[in-house]
Enzyme design. Structure first.
Site, PDB file in Angstrom:
ATOM      1  N   ASP A  13      31.721 -50.433 -18.658  1.00 29.89           N
ATOM      2  CA  ASP A  13      32.305 -51.581 -18.657  1.00 29.89           C
ATOM      3  C   ASP A  13      32.831 -52.075 -20.118  1.00 29.89           C
ATOM      4  O   ASP A  13      32.826 -53.222 -20.630  1.00 29.89           O
ATOM      5  CB  ASP A  13      31.449 -52.915 -18.166  1.00 29.89           C
ATOM      6  CG  ASP A  13      31.063 -52.844 -16.852  1.00 29.89           C
ATOM      7  OD1 ASP A  13      32.105 -52.288 -16.049  1.00 29.89           O
ATOM      8  OD2 ASP A  13      30.026 -53.152 -16.397  1.00 29.89           O
ATOM      9  N   LYS A  16      37.460 -49.861 -20.784  1.00 28.34           N
ATOM     10  CA  LYS A  16      38.286 -48.627 -20.742  1.00 28.34           C
ATOM     11  C   LYS A  16      39.622 -48.867 -20.210  1.00 28.34           C
ATOM     12  O   LYS A  16      40.466 -48.275 -20.499  1.00 28.34           O
ATOM     13  CB  LYS A  16      37.527 -47.617 -20.071  1.00 28.34           C
ATOM     14  CG  LYS A  16      36.200 -47.165 -20.464  1.00 28.34           C
ATOM     15  CD  LYS A  16      35.522 -46.110 -19.563  1.00 28.34           C
ATOM     16  CE  LYS A  16      34.796 -47.103 -18.355  1.00 28.34           C
ATOM     17  NZ  LYS A  16      33.748 -48.043 -18.498  1.00 28.34           N
ATOM     18  N   GLY A  40      34.909 -50.169 -12.074  1.00 33.02           N
ATOM     19  CA  GLY A  40      35.795 -51.576 -11.847  1.00 33.02           C
ATOM     20  C   GLY A  40      36.462 -51.806 -13.463  1.00 33.02           C
ATOM     21  O   GLY A  40      35.595 -51.928 -14.237  1.00 33.02           O
ATOM     22  N   HIS A  41      37.534 -51.476 -13.402  1.00 31.40           N
ATOM     23  CA  HIS A  41      38.350 -51.322 -14.522  1.00 31.40           C
ATOM     24  C   HIS A  41      39.500 -52.584 -14.541  1.00 31.40           C
ATOM     25  O   HIS A  41      40.179 -52.510 -13.591  1.00 31.40           O
ATOM     26  CB  HIS A  41      39.091 -50.005 -14.652  1.00 31.40           C
ATOM     27  CG  HIS A  41      38.101 -48.716 -14.962  1.00 31.40           C
ATOM     28  ND1 HIS A  41      38.448 -47.551 -14.851  1.00 31.40           N
ATOM     29  CD2 HIS A  41      36.878 -48.836 -15.020  1.00 31.40           C
ATOM     30  CE1 HIS A  41      37.370 -46.921 -15.122  1.00 31.40           C
ATOM     31  NE2 HIS A  41      36.297 -47.438 -15.295  1.00 31.40           N
ATOM     32  N   GLN A 218      32.385 -45.251 -16.012  1.00 28.90           N
ATOM     33  CA  GLN A 218      30.992 -45.516 -16.352  1.00 28.90           C
ATOM     34  C   GLN A 218      31.086 -45.324 -17.995  1.00 28.90           C
ATOM     35  O   GLN A 218      31.957 -45.587 -18.593  1.00 28.90           O
ATOM     36  CB  GLN A 218      29.910 -44.919 -15.597  1.00 28.90           C
ATOM     37  CG  GLN A 218      29.598 -45.233 -14.118  1.00 28.90           C
ATOM     38  CD  GLN A 218      30.935 -44.797 -13.202  1.00 28.90           C
ATOM     39  OE1 GLN A 218      31.116 -43.436 -13.174  1.00 28.90           O
ATOM     40  NE2 GLN A 218      31.380 -45.516 -12.499  1.00 28.90           N
TER      41      GLN A 218
HETATM   42  P1  GDP Z   1      35.936 -50.838 -17.822  1.00 21.40           P
HETATM   43  O1  GDP Z   1      34.945 -50.768 -16.628  1.00 21.40           O
HETATM   44  O2  GDP Z   1      35.227 -50.188 -19.267  1.00 21.40           O
HETATM   45  O3  GDP Z   1      37.314 -50.725 -17.612  1.00 21.40           O
HETATM   46  O4  GDP Z   1      35.571 -52.839 -18.355  1.00 21.40           O
HETATM   47  P2  GDP Z   1      35.486 -53.821 -17.226  1.00 21.40           P
HETATM   48  O5  GDP Z   1      37.007 -54.121 -17.033  1.00 21.40           O
HETATM   49  O6  GDP Z   1      34.541 -53.575 -16.363  1.00 21.40           O
HETATM   50  O7  GDP Z   1      35.041 -55.008 -18.383  1.00 21.40           O
HETATM   51  C1  GDP Z   1      35.693 -55.346 -19.464  1.00 21.40           C
HETATM   52  C2  GDP Z   1      36.159 -57.010 -19.618  1.00 21.40           C
HETATM   53  O8  GDP Z   1      36.518 -57.234 -20.459  1.00 21.40           O
HETATM   54  C3  GDP Z   1      37.422 -56.996 -18.405  1.00 21.40           C
HETATM   55  O9  GDP Z   1      37.064 -58.184 -18.099  1.00 21.40           O
HETATM   56  C4  GDP Z   1      38.423 -57.018 -19.564  1.00 21.40           C
HETATM   57  O10 GDP Z   1      39.571 -57.929 -19.075  1.00 21.40           O
HETATM   58  C5  GDP Z   1      37.831 -57.614 -20.723  1.00 21.40           C
HETATM   59  N1  GDP Z   1      38.434 -57.216 -21.942  1.00 21.40           N
HETATM   60  C6  GDP Z   1      38.769 -55.866 -22.475  1.00 21.40           C
HETATM   61  N2  GDP Z   1      39.014 -55.961 -23.723  1.00 21.40           N
HETATM   62  C7  GDP Z   1      38.909 -57.088 -24.223  1.00 21.40           C
HETATM   63  C8  GDP Z   1      38.925 -57.557 -25.527  1.00 21.40           C
HETATM   64  O11 GDP Z   1      39.068 -57.038 -26.560  1.00 21.40           O
HETATM   65  N3  GDP Z   1      38.647 -59.026 -25.391  1.00 21.40           N
HETATM   66  C9  GDP Z   1      37.974 -59.624 -24.588  1.00 21.40           C
HETATM   67  N4  GDP Z   1      37.725 -61.131 -24.718  1.00 21.40           N
HETATM   68  N5  GDP Z   1      38.291 -59.313 -23.196  1.00 21.40           N
HETATM   69  C10 GDP Z   1      38.442 -57.915 -23.124  1.00 21.40           C
HETATM   70  P1  IMO Z   2      32.685 -48.812 -15.099  1.00 21.94           P
HETATM   71  O1  IMO Z   2      33.621 -47.687 -14.896  1.00 21.94           O
HETATM   72  C1  IMO Z   2      28.911 -50.259 -15.459  1.00 21.94           C
HETATM   73  C2  IMO Z   2      25.730 -48.505 -13.205  1.00 21.94           C
HETATM   74  C3  IMO Z   2      25.016 -49.456 -12.097  1.00 21.94           C
HETATM   75  C4  IMO Z   2      23.438 -48.813 -11.955  1.00 21.94           C
HETATM   76  C5  IMO Z   2      23.873 -47.230 -12.413  1.00 21.94           C
HETATM   77  C6  IMO Z   2      23.883 -46.549 -10.884  1.00 21.94           C
HETATM   78  O2  IMO Z   2      33.121 -50.020 -14.589  1.00 21.94           O
HETATM   79  O3  IMO Z   2      32.317 -48.895 -16.703  1.00 21.94           O
HETATM   80  P2  IMO Z   2      25.645 -45.921  -9.118  1.00 21.94           P
HETATM   81  O4  IMO Z   2      26.166 -47.057  -8.217  1.00 21.94           O
HETATM   82  O5  IMO Z   2      26.860 -45.412 -10.056  1.00 21.94           O
HETATM   83  O6  IMO Z   2      24.810 -45.195  -8.587  1.00 21.94           O
HETATM   84  O7  IMO Z   2      24.644 -46.946  -9.978  1.00 21.94           O
HETATM   85  O8  IMO Z   2      25.137 -47.142 -12.924  1.00 21.94           O
HETATM   86  N1  IMO Z   2      27.313 -48.585 -12.971  1.00 21.94           N
HETATM   87  C7  IMO Z   2      27.969 -49.128 -13.889  1.00 21.94           C
HETATM   88  N2  IMO Z   2      27.697 -49.894 -14.906  1.00 21.94           N
HETATM   89  N3  IMO Z   2      29.945 -49.983 -15.454  1.00 21.94           N
HETATM   90  C8  IMO Z   2      30.369 -49.148 -14.242  1.00 21.94           C
HETATM   91  O9  IMO Z   2      31.513 -48.488 -14.022  1.00 21.94           O
HETATM   92  C9  IMO Z   2      29.337 -48.663 -13.508  1.00 21.94           C
HETATM   93  N4  IMO Z   2      29.176 -47.732 -12.475  1.00 21.94           N
HETATM   94  C10 IMO Z   2      27.686 -47.682 -12.114  1.00 21.94           C
HETATM   95  O10 IMO Z   2      24.859 -50.838 -12.309  1.00 21.94           O
HETATM   96  O11 IMO Z   2      22.814 -49.493 -12.980  1.00 21.94           O
HETATM   97 MG    MG Z   3      33.763 -51.902 -15.443  1.00 20.70          MG
END
Ligand code: GDP
Ligand code: IMO
Ligand code: MG
Length: 421
Positions: A13, A16, A40-41, A218
């Protein structure tokens, strides 16, 4: 033209999706190399939010080929839902290609994931309950069902029969191979056109001089071999796995961009040395909207951990770093940054502990950096600039992108976008 890996440098999270979406606009291929719908991206584009789970984050840019590689695990029902939602919102999935070697997450994997978490009780990992671990376990045990098996209904049915002879022993409600094959057929028919020899496609693209991004899911500390085991995922997010996950040689990869938040979050259980104590935890969570994209769970929040980040730079061979969500820290007068750990024997280290017990008991040693206490729009205020430089100096790594908001446009690129990937 060499390939570029975009890899999570913390516990996932890191943002990416946003970074890949941005770089995709200057690339030809975007390829996911591991993980599944546990990812979840999020991409925010002109105020519209997209949440991607299987589909690579290049899908919002016109004309890109988006590969789901052999190293991924796919829940067919969820992938069809994701494709349908994108199409309904006007995003074409014509460029999507799915490796025939990727493994399928089956209903028993999801059931076993939940059951084993329930059984573990207080010792649970806090998985996303998407069946990830059981699907990768079956792949390693050579009991898996692959995407290419959906190409032939007869073969699929035979594979179900073999798998269910074993899996029904663990299920509260046993499944019947014929029923399952019939139910799967609608999904299978939808996915067949996307199945391709993706290893060959990517190699040809590289040979033709096209730009290829390899998108990690991840993060480094969730890596099965190098993360905080057993509180990890069941695949290898680190950059070295990108070559195996896609099916190209490691010599094809030249740059590795790590993505890290300007602080840290973690979803699920497991040790977290810099987890914030007191009211600031909630404050960071609210300011950063730190709730899981996939499960909606509260993310645990911590201060930036340079020990963990230095480890991530090392095991990924990072060539630069994207530092996201710097804006979230804008209201803090002082910002703690962890520069070393104190270990149980009283010694201090700036290297990530190799032994699990040392890590579990590591205490963070912080340096307090001055905040900037103003919103980030446009050029960075001097204190924000110093925060970035502090990270660069500690890691001996260039910060190539700085996130200043969720939207596609909210990013500072100190040396421009050209040449990053
Ligand atoms: P990922 O799994 O690495 O793609 O990250 P996620 O999408 O799960 O979580 C990142 C969250 O931060 C998302 O809700 C993005 O929209 C948000 N986000 C990404 N870059 C920035 C930033 O520079 N500032 C803020 N405030 N939010 C951001
Ligand atoms: P993105 O790509 C954050 C965490 C789960 C748990 C552990 C194992 O959005 O960064 P799993 O279901 O993979 O067997 O769970 O890994 N986890 C993540 N945490 N971002 C993710 O993906 C994750 N995918 C799995 O919360 O701790
Ligand atoms: Mg994510």
């Amino acid at each position: 033209m060499p390939a570029t890996v975009i890899v999570g440098a913390q516990w996932g999270d890191e943002g990416k999706g946003k970074i890949v979406d941005l770089l995709a606009q200057h690339s030809d291929f975007v390829c996911r190399y591991q993980g599944g719908p546990n990812a979840g991206h999020t991409i925010v584009c002109d105020g519209e939010t997209f949440k991607l789970h299987h589909v690579p984050s290049g899908i919002l840019s016109d004309g890109k080929i988006c590969v789901v590689g052999a190293g991924c695990v796919i829940d067919p029902g969820l992938l069809v839902e994701e494709i349908d939602e994108l199409e309904q919102r006007g995003v074409t999935t014509a460029g999507l290609r799915v490796s025939g070697n990727a493994h399928l997450i089956m209903p028993w994997h999801v059931a076993i994931d939940s059951a084993s978490e329930r059984r573990l009780g207080k010792l649970q990992i806090g998985t996303t309950r998407r069946g990830i671990g059981p699907a990768y376990a079956d792949k390693a045990a050579r009991l898996g069902i692959r995407v290419q098996d959906i190409l032939d209904p007869k073969i699929l049915r035979q594979k179900f029969e073999t798998a269910l002879a074993e899996k029904n022993r663990f299920l509260d409600e046993p499944l019947e191979a014929g029923d399952l094959a019939d139910r799967m057929e609608t999904c299978a028919a939808r996915l067949r056109p996307y199945v391709a020899d993706t290893s060959l496609l990517v190699e040809r693209a590289l040979k033709a001089g096209q730009k290829v991004l390899l998108e990690g899911a991840q993060g480094t500390l969730l890596d099965l071999d190098h993360g905080t085991y057993p509180f990890v995922t069941s695949s290898n997010p680190i950059a070295g796995a990108a070559a195996t996950g896609i099916g190209i040689g490691p010599t094809r990869i030249e740059s590795v961009i790590g993505v890290a938040k300007a602080y840290v979050t973690r979803v699920g259980e497991g040790p977290f040395p810099t987890e914030i104590e007191g009211a600031d935890q909630e404050r960071v969570r609210e300011l950063g909207a730190e709730y899981g994209t996939t499960t909606g769970r509260e993310r645990r929040c911590g201060w930036l951990d340079l020990v963990g980040l230095r480890f991530a730079a090392r095991v990924n061979g990072m060539t630069s770093l994207a530092l996201t969500k710097l804006d979230v820290l804008s209201t803090f007068a002082e910002i703690p940054v962890c520069v070393r750990y104190r270990l149980p024997d009283g010694s201090e280290t700036d290297e990530f502990p190799a032994h699990q017990s040392d890590f579990h008991h590591a205490r963070p040693i912080y340096e307090l950096l001055p905040g900037w206490e103003e919103p980030l729009d446009g050029a960075l205020p001097p204190a924000a600039q110093r925060y970035v430089e502090f990270v660069e100096a500690a890691l001996e790594l260039e910060v190539c992108m700085i996130g200043t908001g969720a939207d596609r446009e909210q990013v500072v690129t100190p040396r421009g976008l050209a040449g990053i990937a």
